[in-house]
Design a protein around this motif. Structure first.
Motif, PDB file in Angstrom:
ATOM      1  N   THR A   1       0.832  -1.200   0.000  1.00 38.21           N
ATOM      2  CA  THR A   1       0.000   0.000   0.000  1.00 38.21           C
ATOM      3  C   THR A   1       0.868   1.252   0.000  1.00 38.21           C
ATOM      4  N   LYS A   2       1.911   1.251   0.813  1.00 32.14           N
ATOM      5  CA  LYS A   2       2.838   2.396   0.849  1.00 32.14           C
ATOM      6  C   LYS A   2       3.502   2.595  -0.508  1.00 32.14           C
ATOM      7  N   ILE A   3       3.956   1.496  -1.108  1.00 29.56           N
ATOM      8  CA  ILE A   3       4.635   1.575  -2.412  1.00 29.56           C
ATOM      9  C   ILE A   3       3.687   2.126  -3.475  1.00 29.56           C
ATOM     10  N   ILE A   4       2.460   1.625  -3.495  1.00 27.76           N
ATOM     11  CA  ILE A   4       1.473   2.087  -4.479  1.00 27.76           C
ATOM     12  C   ILE A   4       1.207   3.583  -4.302  1.00 27.76           C
ATOM     13  N   ASN A   5       1.004   4.007  -3.062  1.00 28.98           N
ATOM     14  CA  ASN A   5       0.691   5.415  -2.803  1.00 28.98           C
ATOM     15  C   ASN A   5       1.872   6.334  -3.075  1.00 28.98           C
ATOM     16  N   GLU A   6       3.049   5.958  -2.600  1.00 31.51           N
ATOM     17  CA  GLU A   6       4.222   6.819  -2.770  1.00 31.51           C
ATOM     18  C   GLU A   6       4.626   6.971  -4.224  1.00 31.51           C
TER      19      GLU A   6
ATOM     20  N   HIS B   1       3.595  -2.153 -16.486  1.00 30.51           N
ATOM     21  CA  HIS B   1       4.856  -1.684 -15.893  1.00 30.51           C
ATOM     22  C   HIS B   1       4.742  -1.577 -14.376  1.00 30.51           C
ATOM     23  N   ASP B   2       3.647  -1.033 -13.892  1.00 32.88           N
ATOM     24  CA  ASP B   2       3.456  -0.870 -12.454  1.00 32.88           C
ATOM     25  C   ASP B   2       3.284  -2.222 -11.765  1.00 32.88           C
ATOM     26  N   LYS B   3       2.584  -3.131 -12.421  1.00 30.94           N
ATOM     27  CA  LYS B   3       2.396  -4.476 -11.876  1.00 30.94           C
ATOM     28  C   LYS B   3       3.742  -5.195 -11.772  1.00 30.94           C
ATOM     29  N   LYS B   4       4.567  -5.044 -12.792  1.00 32.31           N
ATOM     30  CA  LYS B   4       5.890  -5.668 -12.784  1.00 32.31           C
ATOM     31  C   LYS B   4       6.748  -5.090 -11.656  1.00 32.31           C
TER      32      LYS B   4
ATOM     33  N   LEU C   1       5.676  -3.847  -8.819  1.00 31.25           N
ATOM     34  CA  LEU C   1       5.169  -4.404  -7.558  1.00 31.25           C
ATOM     35  C   LEU C   1       5.642  -5.838  -7.342  1.00 31.25           C
ATOM     36  N   LEU C   2       5.647  -6.635  -8.384  1.00 37.30           N
ATOM     37  CA  LEU C   2       6.134  -8.010  -8.257  1.00 37.30           C
ATOM     38  C   LEU C   2       7.617  -8.035  -7.895  1.00 37.30           C
ATOM     39  N   THR C   3       8.388  -7.126  -8.459  1.00 37.77           N
ATOM     40  CA  THR C   3       9.806  -7.017  -8.111  1.00 37.77           C
ATOM     41  C   THR C   3       9.964  -6.631  -6.649  1.00 37.77           C
ATOM     42  N   LYS C   4       9.174  -5.670  -6.198  1.00 37.73           N
ATOM     43  CA  LYS C   4       9.221  -5.239  -4.795  1.00 37.73           C
ATOM     44  C   LYS C   4       8.799  -6.368  -3.861  1.00 37.73           C
ATOM     45  N   LEU C   5       7.791  -7.151  -4.273  1.00 35.64           N
ATOM     46  CA  LEU C   5       7.350  -8.289  -3.471  1.00 35.64           C
ATOM     47  C   LEU C   5       8.484  -9.300  -3.324  1.00 35.64           C
ATOM     48  N   LYS C   6       9.156  -9.621  -4.424  1.00 32.43           N
ATOM     49  CA  LYS C   6      10.266 -10.575  -4.374  1.00 32.43           C
ATOM     50  C   LYS C   6      11.407 -10.037  -3.519  1.00 32.43           C
ATOM     51  N   ASP C   7      11.674  -8.749  -3.607  1.00 36.93           N
ATOM     52  CA  ASP C   7      12.705  -8.143  -2.758  1.00 36.93           C
ATOM     53  C   ASP C   7      12.305  -8.219  -1.286  1.00 36.93           C
ATOM     54  N   PHE C   8      11.058  -7.932  -0.983  1.00 36.82           N
ATOM     55  CA  PHE C   8      10.552  -7.934   0.388  1.00 36.82           C
ATOM     56  C   PHE C   8      10.726  -9.304   1.036  1.00 36.82           C
TER      57      PHE C   8
END
Length: 81
Positions: free
Chosen positions: A47-52, A61-64, A66-73
Motif C-alpha cells: 500500500t505504501k509503495i502504491i501510494n508513494e 509496468h506498475d504491476k511488474k 510491484l512483483l519485483t518489490k514483493l520478491k525483494d521484500f
C-alpha cells in the motif's frame, strides 16, 4: 485446526495462508513459505509503495514493479515467476 509453516520471512512457526495469494509458481511459493502475518506486513508495505509511487496496478509496468518489490521484500529468487 490451522496449518502451520516455518515462515521464511519471520523465521518462526506461524499460521499458513489459506490459499495462494497469486497464481502460478510464485503463488505456490508464497503459500508454502510465507505466513498470514508476513503476508499482512507485505500488504501494508505494498500500500505504501502504491501510494508513494502513484502506481496503477492495472498497468503492466506498475504491476511488474510491484512483483519485483514483493520478491525483494520476501527475498525470493527472480527465477520464480
Amino acid at each position: 485446526m490451522t496449518r502451520k509453516i516455518i515462515c521464511s520471512y519471520l523465521k518462526a512457526e506461524q499460521e499458513a495462508l489459506l490459499q495462494a495469494p497469486l497464481p502460478g509458481a510464485l503463488g505456490d511459493y508464497l503459500l508454502h513459505h510465507v505466513s498470514k502475518k508476513a503476508w499482512g506486513l507485505w500488504l501494508e508495505e505494498q500500500t505504501k509503495i502504491i501510494n508513494e509511487n502513484r502506481l496503477a496496478v492495472y498497468k503492466p509496468h506498475d504491476k511488474k514493479l510491484l512483483l519485483t518489490k514483493l520478491k525483494d521484500f520476501f527475498q525470493i529468487d527472480n527465477h520464480i515467476e
